[in-house]
Motif scaffolding. Structure first.
Motif, short mmCIF file in Angstrom:
data_model
loop_
_atom_site.label_atom_id
_atom_site.label_comp_id
_atom_site.label_asym_id
_atom_site.label_seq_id
_atom_site.Cartn_x
_atom_site.Cartn_y
_atom_site.Cartn_z
N GLY A 198 0.81 -1.21 0.00
CA GLY A 198 0.00 0.00 0.00
C GLY A 198 0.84 1.26 0.00
N THR A 199 1.94 1.23 0.76
CA THR A 199 2.80 2.42 0.85
C THR A 199 3.51 2.70 -0.46
OG1 THR A 199 3.16 2.09 3.23
CG2 THR A 199 4.77 3.43 2.05
N VAL A 200 4.09 1.66 -1.05
CA VAL A 200 4.82 1.85 -2.31
C VAL A 200 3.87 2.34 -3.41
CG1 VAL A 200 6.10 0.69 -4.14
CG2 VAL A 200 6.61 0.19 -1.74
N ALA A 201 2.73 1.67 -3.54
CA ALA A 201 1.76 2.06 -4.57
C ALA A 201 1.24 3.48 -4.32
CB ALA A 201 0.60 1.07 -4.60
N GLY A 202 0.91 3.78 -3.07
CA GLY A 202 0.40 5.11 -2.73
C GLY A 202 1.43 6.20 -2.96
N ALA A 203 2.69 5.90 -2.62
CA ALA A 203 3.75 6.89 -2.81
C ALA A 203 3.97 7.20 -4.28
CB ALA A 203 5.05 6.38 -2.18
N LEU A 204 3.93 6.17 -5.11
CA LEU A 204 4.11 6.38 -6.56
C LEU A 204 2.97 7.21 -7.14
CD1 LEU A 204 5.35 2.81 -7.59
CD2 LEU A 204 6.71 4.91 -7.53
N VAL A 205 1.74 6.88 -6.75
CA VAL A 205 0.58 7.63 -7.25
C VAL A 205 0.62 9.07 -6.74
CG1 VAL A 205 -1.94 7.82 -7.17
CG2 VAL A 205 -0.87 5.59 -7.53
N ALA A 206 0.93 9.26 -5.45
CA ALA A 206 0.98 10.60 -4.88
C ALA A 206 2.07 11.43 -5.55
CB ALA A 206 1.23 10.51 -3.37
N TYR A 207 3.21 10.81 -5.82
CA TYR A 207 4.31 11.51 -6.49
C TYR A 207 3.85 12.00 -7.86
CZ TYR A 207 9.20 12.55 -7.65
OH TYR A 207 10.38 13.19 -7.97
N ALA A 208 3.15 11.11 -8.59
CA ALA A 208 2.66 11.48 -9.93
C ALA A 208 1.64 12.61 -9.85
CB ALA A 208 2.06 10.26 -10.61
N ILE A 209 0.75 12.52 -8.84
CA ILE A 209 -0.28 13.57 -8.68
C ILE A 209 0.37 14.92 -8.45
CG2 ILE A 209 -2.08 14.42 -7.11
CD1 ILE A 209 -2.95 11.51 -6.70
N LEU A 210 1.32 14.97 -7.52
CA LEU A 210 1.96 16.25 -7.18
C LEU A 210 2.86 16.75 -8.31
CD1 LEU A 210 2.81 15.56 -3.44
CD2 LEU A 210 1.11 17.15 -4.32
N TYR A 211 3.39 15.82 -9.10
CA TYR A 211 4.28 16.22 -10.20
C TYR A 211 3.51 16.79 -11.38
CZ TYR A 211 8.24 15.98 -13.43
OH TYR A 211 9.23 16.29 -14.32
N PHE A 212 2.33 16.18 -11.65
CA PHE A 212 1.60 16.55 -12.87
C PHE A 212 0.43 17.51 -12.63
CE2 PHE A 212 3.52 12.45 -14.18
CZ PHE A 212 4.19 12.88 -15.33
N ILE A 213 -0.03 17.64 -11.38
CA ILE A 213 -1.21 18.49 -11.12
C ILE A 213 -0.80 19.69 -10.28
CG2 ILE A 213 -3.52 18.59 -10.11
CD1 ILE A 213 -3.77 15.60 -10.57
N PRO A 214 -0.77 20.86 -10.89
CA PRO A 214 -0.35 22.06 -10.15
C PRO A 214 -1.52 22.82 -9.50
CG PRO A 214 -0.48 22.55 -12.48
CD PRO A 214 -0.90 21.11 -12.33
N PHE A 215 -2.75 22.39 -9.80
CA PHE A 215 -3.92 23.15 -9.35
C PHE A 215 -4.26 22.82 -7.90
CE2 PHE A 215 -4.40 22.09 -13.90
CZ PHE A 215 -4.20 23.36 -14.44
N GLN A 216 -4.20 23.81 -7.04
CA GLN A 216 -4.41 23.60 -5.61
C GLN A 216 -5.82 23.13 -5.28
OE1 GLN A 216 -2.03 23.63 -3.18
NE2 GLN A 216 -0.68 23.82 -4.95
N ASN A 217 -6.81 23.65 -6.01
CA ASN A 217 -8.20 23.22 -5.74
C ASN A 217 -8.39 21.73 -6.04
OD1 ASN A 217 -8.93 25.78 -4.96
ND2 ASN A 217 -9.68 26.38 -7.00
N VAL A 218 -7.79 21.28 -7.13
CA VAL A 218 -7.89 19.86 -7.49
C VAL A 218 -7.17 19.01 -6.45
CG1 VAL A 218 -7.27 18.12 -9.21
CG2 VAL A 218 -8.06 20.38 -9.95
N LEU A 219 -5.99 19.48 -6.02
CA LEU A 219 -5.22 18.74 -5.01
C LEU A 219 -5.99 18.67 -3.70
CD1 LEU A 219 -1.60 20.12 -5.62
CD2 LEU A 219 -2.52 17.88 -6.25
N PHE A 220 -6.72 19.72 -3.35
CA PHE A 220 -7.48 19.72 -2.10
C PHE A 220 -8.63 18.71 -2.16
CE2 PHE A 220 -10.70 21.47 0.85
CZ PHE A 220 -9.93 21.47 2.02
N VAL A 221 -9.30 18.62 -3.32
CA VAL A 221 -10.38 17.64 -3.48
C VAL A 221 -9.81 16.22 -3.40
CG1 VAL A 221 -12.06 16.71 -5.12
CG2 VAL A 221 -11.84 19.18 -4.84
N LEU A 222 -8.67 16.01 -4.04
CA LEU A 222 -8.03 14.69 -3.97
C LEU A 222 -7.60 14.36 -2.54
CD1 LEU A 222 -5.83 14.78 -7.22
CD2 LEU A 222 -7.90 13.43 -6.84
N PHE A 223 -7.14 15.37 -1.82
CA PHE A 223 -6.73 15.19 -0.43
C PHE A 223 -7.90 14.71 0.43
CE2 PHE A 223 -6.72 17.43 3.73
CZ PHE A 223 -5.73 16.70 4.37
#
Length: 753
Positions: free
Chosen positions: A452-477
């Motif tokens: 779970g940690t490895v998969a989650g870290a990879l997905v989270a890294y991709a999200i933060l790398y490719f999505i710069p929009f704070q509103n979108v990041l907050f909804v995902l959070f």
């Protein structure tokens, strides 16, 4: 799989409601603090809210309230002590040792306090080095206290506004589990069933049903509003829960010799139609469960009467074409199976009527049972119990030692400067989350945590790398947080996956641009903590599952014997109350589930610790069959009919002798000769004579196509009763032989620890 139904189950479940409640309790204050630019300074506030929320386990209001108060007090005390001692490094290790032992040992008082203890150790991790708290001891602790109290206030408000919500969701979950159980049983009637695999799945499902029923019993029976209040809702919920218990027994009574049924009728299409009909009933039960979870009224998905009529027509057509004196007994067996399925169908229709006429039916509810007797006794906060467990014979104390050693080692590793770990408390927290009393559970959670940690870290890294929009990041959070809490009890790997994502997003909100460090620390800390937990669980005072086998086998054999005696008492006109019978039934099901659960964990133990695994598996299977066949046998006591053609006294002596022989072997006691003689008794039944007479009538007389689904001949009932008694005896004898093969090693299963 019906994805729409699965989505409804998830969306209306207690898990998602709890997750949304905790998430909103975290997010709303965070948004307010962020609006005023205070979130970084007051980050401990929402953190405390999440910790207290995680200790809020389902159950009666008073127990939940008291546990939350204890959690708040414990968290505040730990935060103060840890904040003071962090300035005195020489005292940190004694602090870890004392807190680890104490907060693990309070688990002797039940799972609720065990959760409080585990989260208290997580609080210790947060405050132990001041990484998140800074130098303001009083301020940090008060902020943490305020966040804890915030969740408590939300809990009080929600409980007042929705007093029946939790009970309804838990009862609904009971019906959903029963639906899965019935769906498994339907597969016995489909083409080429894998009997061994299905039996294993059914036993596993029995474990989850047992655990859920115990939790629901506590919530329903111990909650004053539900038991005592005369409102329609409270009585309706009580009625629905009691119906679920009875439905569970009726599902168990549907046990048959499936191999023989498949052998006789597998070539026909009728069994397949029967399996599909049971699957349809499973969907109806799921529909009821979803309605209870959502607080709505359930309506039938399909016309049950019409579908059942089609099944009976298929049966009569098959009987008319295949019935001969040679197949008479086979059709009698099939007729009884149809009768049991009809009983289940009627039960489901009755439940639907409760929904449509709940006022009238709920007001007439009267259980006549002393419900307190059906609730597992709660451990009192008694210092004698607590101190008595400070012994190597106590599994709680052994676990406390393992936790302490692992946390001391984990903290030591986290302080090694050359590793460059920036979030050292993650090692501490991960060890608390992974390390459990059983080696098998620790091993399983270790792997799930890593995946779970490895998969989650990879997905989270991709999200933060490719999505710069704070509103979108907050909804995902927020979404990741809700999903993490929703899956925490049911799917740990998925929960950790979403937990890792929301942790990454949270740190990005607090400290943007630190992504690589967070990624490295999260993966490294998880690997280190997993390695420490694995080594400690294997080498430090391990408790292997095979050491529990003998005690659990004794309990299961004893409770099955008492259950059989209680069921037989009805037929021998002995004075036994329905309450006493149901208590015996409850004990048999619980002990069977505990034995099965232990076997499932034992499979994950190292190979050299899987003592007599195959024999234990056979004992589990035979225990399940004995319990199920006794349930099938006991259903005839409800008809209030007499069966003088069956020698119940003879069968009682014969079957009890085999059950007693198994007990005596397990307890290493001598066998009396009279027990051997009773086991060889031949009951003086007249069923065979009546069967021969009926076969002769079929040969000599013309067969009439009588289609009456409600008519079951007395001879069919007699034949089935005798068949069930024969099955109980055969399985009891098989179990005794299994135990005889274990006898030379019975003493060695008790490891001197």
């Amino acid at each position: 799989m019906n994805y729409a139904t699965e989505l409804k189950k998830f969306a209306t479940s207690q898990a998602i409601s709890s997750a949304v409640r905790i998430s909103l309790a975290i997010v709303l204050p965070s948004v307010i603090l962020a609006h005023f630019g205070l979130l970084k300074e007051f980050f401990l506030f929402p953190l405390a809210t999440s910790f207290v929320g995680l200790t809020d386990q389902p159950g009666p209001f008073i127990r939940r309230r008291n546990a939350l108060i204890l959690a708040i007090a414990s968290f505040f005390l730990v935060s103060i002590v840890a904040s003071v001692i962090k300035n005195f490094p020489i005292l940190i290790y004694p602090e870890i040792i004392i807190f680890s032992i104490f907060f693990t040992m309070i688990g002797v008082f039940g799972q609720r306090l065990a959760a409080v203890g585990s989260l208290s150790l997580v609080v210790l991790a947060i405050f132990i080095d001041g990484h998140l708290t800074g130098g303001h001891i009083i301020k940090s602790s008060l902020i943490f206290l305020a966040g804890s109290i915030c969740y408590f206030i939300i809990f009080l408000i929600v409980s007042k506004m929705q007093p029946y919500k939790l009970a309804g969701q838990m009862i609904g979950e009971n019906y959903l589990e029963l639906a899965k159980y019935l769906s498994l049983k339907s597969k016995f009637y489909l083409k080429d069933p894998n009997f061994d695999s299905l039996y294993s799945q059914i036993i596993t499902k029995q474990i989850s049903i047992k655990n859920l029923q115990e939790e629901t019993r506590e919530t329903v029976f111990k909650t004053r509003k539900i038991v005592n209040e005369s409102t329609t809702t409270s009585r309706l919920l009580m009625l629905m829960f009691l119906n679920s218990i009875d439905l569970h027994e009726k599902l168990m009574t549907s046990e048959s010799d499936y191999r023989k049924v498949q052998e006789n009728f597998g070539a026909t299409e009728f069994l397949n139609a029967l399996g599909n009909y049971l699957q349809m009933l499973s969907e109806e039960m799921s529909n009821i469960g979803i309605a209870l979870q959502s607080g709505s009224k359930a309506k039938p998905i399909r016309n049950i009467d019409e579908s059942l009529e089609n099944i009976y027509n298929d049966y009569f057509d098959l009987r008319n074409s295949k019935l001969t004196p040679e197949t008479l007994e086979d059709f009698m067996t099939l007729r009884l199976i149809l009768n049991r399925i009809t009983v289940i169908s009627d039960e489901i229709k009755t439940i639907y009527k409760v929904f449509s006429q709940n006022l009238k039916m709920a007001k007439s509810l009267s259980t006549g049972l002393d419900v307190e007797k059906f609730v597992t006794a709660e451990e009192k906060l008694n210092s004698k119990i607590f101190l008595a467990n400070f012994s190597l014979q106590s599994t709680h104390f052994r676990h406390a030692i393992r936790i302490t050693v692992a946390l001391v080692v984990g903290y030591f590793i986290s302080q090694l400067k050359f590793l460059g770990i920036g979030h050292s408390y993650w090692i501490f927290i991960t060890i608390v989350a992974i390390l459990k009393p059983a080696y098998a559970t620790t091993k399983h959670r270790n792997l799930l945590r890593l995946y779970g940690t490895v998969a989650g870290a990879l997905v989270a890294y991709a999200i933060l790398y490719f999505i710069p929009f704070q509103n979108v990041l907050f909804v995902l959070f927020i979404s990741a947080m809700v999903l993490c809490f929703a899956f925490l009890k049911t799917n740990y790997s998925v929960a950790v996956f979403f937990m890792t994502i929301y942790i990454f997003l949270a740190f990005n909100i607090l400290n943007p641009g630190n992504l690589n460090t967070i990624f490295k620390d999260r993966i490294l800390d998880t690997v280190i903590a997993g390695a420490v937990a694995f080594v400690v669980s294997y080498f430090v005072l391990p408790v292997w599952e095979h050491t529990q086998n003998l005690d659990l086998m004794k309990k299961s054999a004893e409770s099955n014997f008492k259950y059989f005696s209680a069921a037989m008492a009805f037929f021998k006109d002995e004075n036994i109350g329905i309450e006493d019978y149901k208590l015996k039934r409850k004990a048999a099901i619980i002990d069977l589930a505990n034995l099965s659960d232990n076997f499932q964990r034992m499979i994950s133990d190292p190979k050299n610790q899987q003592k007599k695994l195959e024999h234990l598996h056979q004992f589990v299977i035979t225990s399940h069959l004995i319990t199920a066949y006794i349930a099938s046998f006991s259903q005839y006591s409800e008809t209030n009919k007499h069966y003088p053609e069956i020698d119940f006294n003879g069968w009682d002596l014969k079957i009890s002798a085999e059950l007693v022989r198994t007990k005596l072997i397990l307890y290493q006691k001598n066998l009396h000769q009279n027990i051997l003689q009773e086991s060889k008794l031949e009951p003086e039944d007249s069923v065979e004579t009546l069967l021969e007479k009926r076969k002769k009538e079929l040969q000599e007389n013309e067969f009439f196509d009588r289609r009456d689904p409600g008519r079951i001949t007395h001879l069919t009932e007699l034949k089935n009763l005798k068949e069930i008694l024969e099955l109980i005896y055969d399985v009891a004898r098989e179990q005794r032989k299994v135990v005889e093969n274990l006898e030379p090693e019975l003493q060695s299963t008790i490891v001197k620890q």
